[in-house]
Design a protein around this motif. Structure first.
Motif, PDB file in Angstrom:
ATOM      1  N   SER A 430       6.784  14.721  -6.081  1.00  0.00           N
ATOM      2  CA  SER A 430       5.557  14.824  -5.286  1.00  0.00           C
ATOM      3  C   SER A 430       4.921  13.452  -5.114  1.00  0.00           C
ATOM      4  N   LEU A 431       4.980  12.627  -6.160  1.00  0.00           N
ATOM      5  CA  LEU A 431       4.399  11.288  -6.072  1.00  0.00           C
ATOM      6  C   LEU A 431       5.110  10.446  -5.025  1.00  0.00           C
ATOM      7  N   HIS A 432       6.457  10.481  -5.001  1.00  0.00           N
ATOM      8  CA  HIS A 432       7.205   9.698  -4.024  1.00  0.00           C
ATOM      9  C   HIS A 432       6.941  10.204  -2.606  1.00  0.00           C
ATOM     10  N   ARG A 433       6.845  11.513  -2.442  1.00  0.00           N
ATOM     11  CA  ARG A 433       6.535  12.058  -1.120  1.00  0.00           C
ATOM     12  C   ARG A 433       5.163  11.585  -0.654  1.00  0.00           C
ATOM     13  N   PHE A 434       4.214  11.554  -1.593  1.00  0.00           N
ATOM     14  CA  PHE A 434       2.863  11.129  -1.251  1.00  0.00           C
ATOM     15  C   PHE A 434       2.840   9.648  -0.874  1.00  0.00           C
ATOM     16  N   VAL A 435       3.540   8.813  -1.642  1.00  0.00           N
ATOM     17  CA  VAL A 435       3.583   7.379  -1.337  1.00  0.00           C
ATOM     18  C   VAL A 435       4.250   7.150   0.013  1.00  0.00           C
ATOM     19  N   ARG A 436       5.332   7.887   0.301  1.00  0.00           N
ATOM     20  CA  ARG A 436       6.000   7.740   1.608  1.00  0.00           C
ATOM     21  C   ARG A 436       5.052   8.137   2.730  1.00  0.00           C
ATOM     22  N   TRP A 437       4.260   9.202   2.496  1.00  0.00           N
ATOM     23  CA  TRP A 437       3.280   9.627   3.496  1.00  0.00           C
ATOM     24  C   TRP A 437       2.241   8.532   3.712  1.00  0.00           C
ATOM     25  N   CYS A 438       1.802   7.897   2.635  1.00  0.00           N
ATOM     26  CA  CYS A 438       0.799   6.838   2.740  1.00  0.00           C
ATOM     27  C   CYS A 438       1.343   5.599   3.448  1.00  0.00           C
ATOM     28  N   ARG A 439       2.658   5.370   3.382  1.00  0.00           N
ATOM     29  CA  ARG A 439       3.259   4.171   3.979  1.00  0.00           C
ATOM     30  C   ARG A 439       3.349   4.238   5.494  1.00  0.00           C
ATOM     31  N   GLN A 440       3.107   5.386   6.078  1.00  0.00           N
ATOM     32  CA  GLN A 440       3.201   5.505   7.533  1.00  0.00           C
ATOM     33  C   GLN A 440       2.075   4.714   8.193  1.00  0.00           C
ATOM     34  N   PHE A 568      -5.758   5.345   0.546  1.00  0.00           N
ATOM     35  CA  PHE A 568      -4.484   5.882   1.030  1.00  0.00           C
ATOM     36  C   PHE A 568      -3.812   4.950   2.031  1.00  0.00           C
ATOM     37  N   SER A 569      -4.597   4.090   2.687  1.00  0.00           N
ATOM     38  CA  SER A 569      -4.010   3.183   3.696  1.00  0.00           C
ATOM     39  C   SER A 569      -3.372   1.943   3.073  1.00  0.00           C
ATOM     40  N   ILE A 570      -3.611   1.700   1.771  1.00  0.00           N
ATOM     41  CA  ILE A 570      -3.106   0.475   1.132  1.00  0.00           C
ATOM     42  C   ILE A 570      -1.578   0.381   1.186  1.00  0.00           C
ATOM     43  N   PRO A 571      -0.802   1.464   0.874  1.00  0.00           N
ATOM     44  CA  PRO A 571       0.661   1.344   0.983  1.00  0.00           C
ATOM     45  C   PRO A 571       1.136   0.963   2.384  1.00  0.00           C
ATOM     46  N   ALA A 572       0.483   1.488   3.422  1.00  0.00           N
ATOM     47  CA  ALA A 572       0.869   1.131   4.788  1.00  0.00           C
ATOM     48  C   ALA A 572       0.564  -0.334   5.068  1.00  0.00           C
ATOM     49  N   LEU A 573      -0.594  -0.821   4.604  1.00  0.00           N
ATOM     50  CA  LEU A 573      -0.932  -2.231   4.772  1.00  0.00           C
ATOM     51  C   LEU A 573       0.057  -3.123   4.028  1.00  0.00           C
ATOM     52  N   ALA A 574       0.421  -2.727   2.813  1.00  0.00           N
ATOM     53  CA  ALA A 574       1.377  -3.508   2.026  1.00  0.00           C
ATOM     54  C   ALA A 574       2.742  -3.533   2.695  1.00  0.00           C
ATOM     55  N   ALA A 575       3.154  -2.397   3.302  1.00  0.00           N
ATOM     56  CA  ALA A 575       4.453  -2.338   3.976  1.00  0.00           C
ATOM     57  C   ALA A 575       4.481  -3.274   5.175  1.00  0.00           C
ATOM     58  N   ILE A 576       3.396  -3.302   5.946  1.00  0.00           N
ATOM     59  CA  ILE A 576       3.323  -4.192   7.108  1.00  0.00           C
ATOM     60  C   ILE A 576       3.363  -5.650   6.662  1.00  0.00           C
ATOM     61  N   LYS A 577       2.609  -5.963   5.603  1.00  0.00           N
ATOM     62  CA  LYS A 577       2.596  -7.337   5.099  1.00  0.00           C
ATOM     63  C   LYS A 577       3.974  -7.746   4.606  1.00  0.00           C
ATOM     64  N   SER A 578       4.666  -6.830   3.933  1.00  0.00           N
ATOM     65  CA  SER A 578       5.999  -7.129   3.414  1.00  0.00           C
ATOM     66  C   SER A 578       6.977  -7.399   4.544  1.00  0.00           C
ATOM     67  N   ARG A 579       6.935  -6.549   5.595  1.00  0.00           N
ATOM     68  CA  ARG A 579       7.858  -6.743   6.727  1.00  0.00           C
ATOM     69  C   ARG A 579       7.594  -8.071   7.420  1.00  0.00           C
ATOM     70  N   ARG A 580       6.324  -8.416   7.605  1.00  0.00           N
ATOM     71  CA  ARG A 580       5.998  -9.663   8.295  1.00  0.00           C
ATOM     72  C   ARG A 580       6.397 -10.868   7.453  1.00  0.00           C
ATOM     73  N   SER A 581       6.251 -10.759   6.128  1.00  0.00           N
ATOM     74  CA  SER A 581       6.642 -11.875   5.248  1.00  0.00           C
ATOM     75  C   SER A 581       8.146 -12.096   5.310  1.00  0.00           C
ATOM     76  N   LYS A 582       8.920 -10.987   5.266  1.00  0.00           N
ATOM     77  CA  LYS A 582      10.379 -11.111   5.322  1.00  0.00           C
ATOM     78  C   LYS A 582      10.806 -11.699   6.654  1.00  0.00           C
ATOM     79  N   HIS A 583      10.123 -11.265   7.737  1.00  0.00           N
ATOM     80  CA  HIS A 583      10.496 -11.778   9.049  1.00  0.00           C
ATOM     81  C   HIS A 583      10.179 -13.270   9.147  1.00  0.00           C
ATOM     82  N   ALA A 584       9.030 -13.688   8.577  1.00  0.00           N
ATOM     83  CA  ALA A 584       8.652 -15.100   8.623  1.00  0.00           C
ATOM     84  C   ALA A 584       9.631 -15.955   7.835  1.00  0.00           C
ATOM     85  N   ILE A 585      10.066 -15.442   6.663  1.00  0.00           N
ATOM     86  CA  ILE A 585      11.045 -16.166   5.847  1.00  0.00           C
ATOM     87  C   ILE A 585      12.364 -16.273   6.571  1.00  0.00           C
ATOM     88  N   GLY A 586      12.785 -15.133   7.235  1.00  0.00           N
ATOM     89  CA  GLY A 586      14.050 -15.145   7.955  1.00  0.00           C
ATOM     90  C   GLY A 586      14.023 -16.093   9.112  1.00  0.00           C
TER      91      GLY A 586
END
Length: 586
Positions: A430-440, A568-586
């Motif tokens: 249930s925790l993983h499902r909730f975190v995945r929901w928050c990452r949207q 609840f929006s923090i995981p989604a914000l963190a996911a966006i930041k992570s993707r942008r950081s990886k793209h900038a490094i690449g």
């Protein structure tokens, strides 16, 4: 024929048609060396200005129309000029690079080509793959007589040939000509042979010989004379019998499990790499499939202990339809057997239902659904037993930790299912499902809406209270000046900034949502401190404990209700930041 910039287009025929016209118009402008910016396109198609997806498509096309060596600068420019579309544009560019990688598009080209645009996307794969034919003018390689081309992909072509010494049919794999990377690509083929040599299993295709002939690398394997699963699925669409599918995937999983036991990952499991050959041990097999299944094509395989700092591991790899979420992230630290398990889960689902588990209208839509775990499920697939659904769902879990950790675990569970025993599965907690929901990503805008409404309601309440104190006579002394100062302080911080930030977030400035999170936390703390200390206008002027408690409980409840969606929006914000950081490094 593309209309000139001076010629107006016809009446609107729907957003999709208008967008196609706009993109074609933009390509035409670029080919003429004219301004092809978003503003210029929207001058001609003003009705698209209100459609965020259309604006994003035009921005992305503008990026693709830029010469490769200038694209990084162009991306920064577009994100700075259109911050409301920055996150979505970064994501689409990232996904576009994955599509290019899957199609075998050269990483750098000398100049812009019209084939490399959104408009031409549907034909891009075929044109890229048909661009060269390594053995078009060659009839033999050493003792192998070339008969015909039997397959091709973004990385190589496969030919049917005959070993003239022993008269045996074989398959010869030859790298497709790739610009500026011939040596490195040949080395990848030698790496394939070395990796495959570590694995010896009856469910794996045999590599017979590897070598170089006239500067052309070649790899000779056993010829699978009964085609591949991809072709069989095209000729036999729709759901297939559960017992037959289970047995097939079990055999494939056992072969892949042997690779995993040798610390080898396949990384490109798909129906086209599952070949069929005649099985002399079971000539009267009543299986619906045409023969014994063999796992082939280790062209993207990796040894698990491979140095993750190797630049080649940071590229996107695999076939888009069968990529796992971590492959979309191109994260070398997440190269694990769970990637192969995910691909097997996709094939299993396709055979059971007749369609892809993350089916979407476009490649970008497909990648978005895979990344977010937006799985179609088994709602209308009552013929699939619950235990088999559980196995499939375990394979397709978004988080690798929720999947079978090796293909061996999958094979074992399929064996238990075939025997009628209880399957293990690894159901998502249930925790993983909730975190995945928050990452949207939509959680960010939803949190901003709640923040705007909540803090806006509090502001309206303050204004109403100020009006009440100013124009209504009370039995206790009131200082209008002090009341005004108290209310002004609370409006200035935190409620008015929270409303303004929320409106900015809803206009596309998603990174400002971090401010909403902090303001939400500040509001909760301020209300709690006020309640504990008793320092409030109600306590000072009315001296009424009941009114003090009731009013502050209501305000505190509203503050909490507003703050929770921000958290609840923090995981989604963190996911966006992570993707942008990886793209900038690449």
């Amino acid at each position: 024929m593309v209309q000139s910039p001076e010629q107006p287009y016809g009446d609107p025929q729907g957003t999709d048609v208008r967008l196609d016209q706009a993109l074609t118009f933009q390509v035409d402008l670029a080919s003429r060396g004219l301004d092809c910016s978003l503003e210029r396109v929207l001058e001609q198609f003003p009705d698209l200005d209100k459609d965020a997806e259309s604006v994003l498509a035009i921005l992305y096309n503008s990026y693709r129309l830029t010469p490769c060596e200038q694209r990084a600068e162009r991306q920064r420019e577009l994100c700075d000029r259109f911050p409301q579309h920055a996150a979505a544009l970064d994501r689409q560019i990232h996904f576009g690079e994955i599509v290019d990688s899957c199609l075998g598009v050269d990483e750098l080209s000398d100049s812009w080509s019209g084939d490399d645009t959104v408009v031409e996307f549907d034909e891009q794969g075929k044109e890229v793959r048909d661009r060269t034919n390594p053995l078009a003018s060659i009839s033999s390689i050493g003792r192998f007589q070339i008969e015909r081309l039997i397959g091709h992909g973004g990385m190589s072509s496969v030919y049917l040939a005959v070993d003239t010494v022993i008269g045996r049919q074989v398959a010869i794999k030859v790298p497709r000509i790739r610009k500026n990377s011939a040596g490195a690509f040949d080395e990848r083929c030698f790496e394939e042979a070395r990796i495959a040599a570590k694995c010896d299993h009856p469910g794996l295709i045999d590599i017979l010989e590897v070598g170089r002939w006239r500067d052309c690398f070649y790899l000779v394997t056993r010829y699978a004379d009964r085609g591949d699963l991809a072709t069989w699925m095209e000729n036999n669409p729709g759901p297939q019998p559960v017992d037959q599918v289970t047995d097939l995937i079990r055999k494939v999983a056992e072969a892949v499990a042997h690779c995993h036991s040798q610390k080898v990952l396949h990384l490109d499991l798909k129906p086209a790499n599952l070949l069929f050959t005649s099985d002399p041990e079971r000539p009267d097999d009543e299986s619906i499939f045409p023969g014994k299944v063999l796992v082939a094509d280790f062209g993207l395989s990796r040894a698990v202990e491979l140095d993750a700092s190797d630049a080649s591991t940071t590229k996107q790899f695999g076939t888009l339809l069968y990529m796992s979420p971590e492959q979309l992230d191109a994260d070398p630290d997440r190269l694990k057997p769970t990637i192969d398990v995910f691909a097997l889960g996709v094939v299993l689902y396709q055979l059971l239902t007749g369609h892809h588990p993350f089916a979407a209208a476009t490649p970008f839509g497909l990648m978005q659904r895979i990344y977010q775990g937006d799985f179609i499920g088994f709602k209308h697939q009552s013929h699939v037993p619950g235990d088999l659904q559980k196995i499939c769902l375990t394979c397709l879990a978004t988080e690798p930790s929720n999947r079978y950790q090796t293909a061996g675990e999958l094979a074992a569970d399929l064996n238990r299912f075939r025997k009628g025993e209880a399957v293990a599965g690894l159901p998502e907690s249930s925790l993983h499902r909730f975190v995945r929901w928050c990452r949207q990503p939509k959680r960010i805008e939803q949190a901003a809406i709640v923040s705007a409404v909540g803090h806006g309601a509090i502001l309206i309440g303050f204004i109403a209270a100020w009006t009440l104190f100013c124009f209504v006579d009370f039995e206790f002394p009131i200082s209008t000046t002090e009341i005004s100062i108290d209310i002004a302080k609370l409006c200035v911080f935190p409620h008015l900034p929270a409303v303004l930030l929320s409106l900015a977030v809803l206009r596309g400035h998603h990174s400002l949502q971090w401010g909403n999170v902090m303001l939400g936390a500040s509001t909760v703390v301020l209300v709690a401190v006020t309640f504990i200390t008793g320092e409030s206008p109600i306590r000072r002027y009315a001296g009424e404990p009941f009114a003090f408690v009731v009013s502050h409980v209501l305000v505190f409840g509203m503050a909490i209700a507003t703050f929770i969606p921000q958290v609840f929006s923090i995981p989604a914000l963190a996911a966006i930041k992570s993707r942008r950081s990886k793209h900038a490094i690449g």
